[in-house]
Design a protein around this motif. Structure first.
Motif, mmCIF file in Angstrom:
data_model
loop_
_atom_site.group_PDB
_atom_site.id
_atom_site.type_symbol
_atom_site.label_atom_id
_atom_site.label_comp_id
_atom_site.label_asym_id
_atom_site.label_seq_id
_atom_site.Cartn_x
_atom_site.Cartn_y
_atom_site.Cartn_z
ATOM 1 N N SER A 163 -3.794 1.403 0.147
ATOM 2 C CA SER A 163 -5.309 0.844 0.105
ATOM 3 C C SER A 163 -5.950 1.888 -0.701
ATOM 4 O O SER A 163 -5.691 3.092 -0.747
ATOM 5 C CB SER A 163 -6.046 0.849 1.248
ATOM 6 N N GLN A 165 -8.097 -4.663 -2.680
ATOM 7 C CA GLN A 165 -8.473 -3.596 -2.734
ATOM 8 C C GLN A 165 -7.282 -2.586 -2.426
ATOM 9 O O GLN A 165 -7.110 -1.401 -1.702
ATOM 10 C CB GLN A 165 -9.319 -3.238 -1.528
ATOM 11 N N MET A 166 -5.910 -2.938 -2.954
ATOM 12 C CA MET A 166 -4.736 -2.107 -2.958
ATOM 13 C C MET A 166 -4.570 -1.693 -4.225
ATOM 14 O O MET A 166 -4.710 -2.367 -5.319
ATOM 15 C CB MET A 166 -3.663 -3.191 -2.380
#
Length: 197
Positions: free
Chosen positions: A134, A165-166
């Motif tokens: 992340s 959101q990685m």
């Protein structure tokens, strides 16, 4: 007391030599029976061990520093705070300890060099340990804001999935294994046999 070797190492940014120089000087001064406590560069000495990733030596040095020095020199305490965070593997805390003190001119460059080295080490750790991570965790390990951490890893070839959101980690190519020549192995075996008999 002659600190010229230490001054030269600091001036030439040879930070990996600081701890060894200080250790040698400390032994030399102790052997001569000279009192040196007040003028000893404890903060630089601690930071030298921290820079070398030798936290055990930093701990032993910290324990040997007189209480009066610890009370009168806040920079020594600040240097040890960085060491404590490393010891506890508090990754964010390392960066907070670095940024949380107004370092003297003498130590600023050592601290900045260590911070850069530590960031690179953390990046390599992330690169070897994760395939995806992340943005928040990346920022935590690199001691940066999420935007700055994202930009940093994108410049290193990672990819971002904005929806999740990685970050997708770009793995380093694995070096091909070197094959051992059987002839070399035979000669090595004969040599070892000859040494033993």
């Amino acid at each position: 007391m002659d600190f010229s070797r230490l001054s030269e190492a600091l001036a030439s940014k040879s930070y990996a030599k600081i701890a060894e120089i200080c250790d040698d000087l400390m032994l030399q001064v102790a052997a001569e029976g000279v009192a040196f406590q007040d003028e000893w560069p404890y903060a630089v000495h601690l930071l030298g061990h921290i820079y070398d990733d030798d936290i055990n030596s930093a701990r032993f040095l910290w324990k040997s520093i007189p209480a009066a020095i610890k009370e009168s020199q806040p920079e020594v305490v600040a240097a040890w705070k960085v060491g404590q965070k490393l010891w506890m593997r508090d990754y964010r805390g390392v960066y907070e300890a670095i940024r949380g003190f107004d370092w003297s001119q003498e130590t600023q460059n050592v601290v900045a060099a260590f911070s850069e080295l530590y960031t690179k080490k953390m990046f390599q750790l992330l690169q070897s340990a994760y395939s995806t991570i992340s943005v928040q965790d990346t920022a935590l390990f690199l001691g940066m804001s999420e935007d700055h951490a994202t930009n940093y890893v994108l410049q290193q070839g990672w990819f971002e999935d904005p929806a999740s959101q990685m970050l997708n980690v770009k793995k380093q190519p694995i070096a091909a294994e070197q094959k051992l020549d059987p002839g070399k192995l035979q000669r090595l075996t004969e040599y070892v046999f000859h040494l033993e008999h």
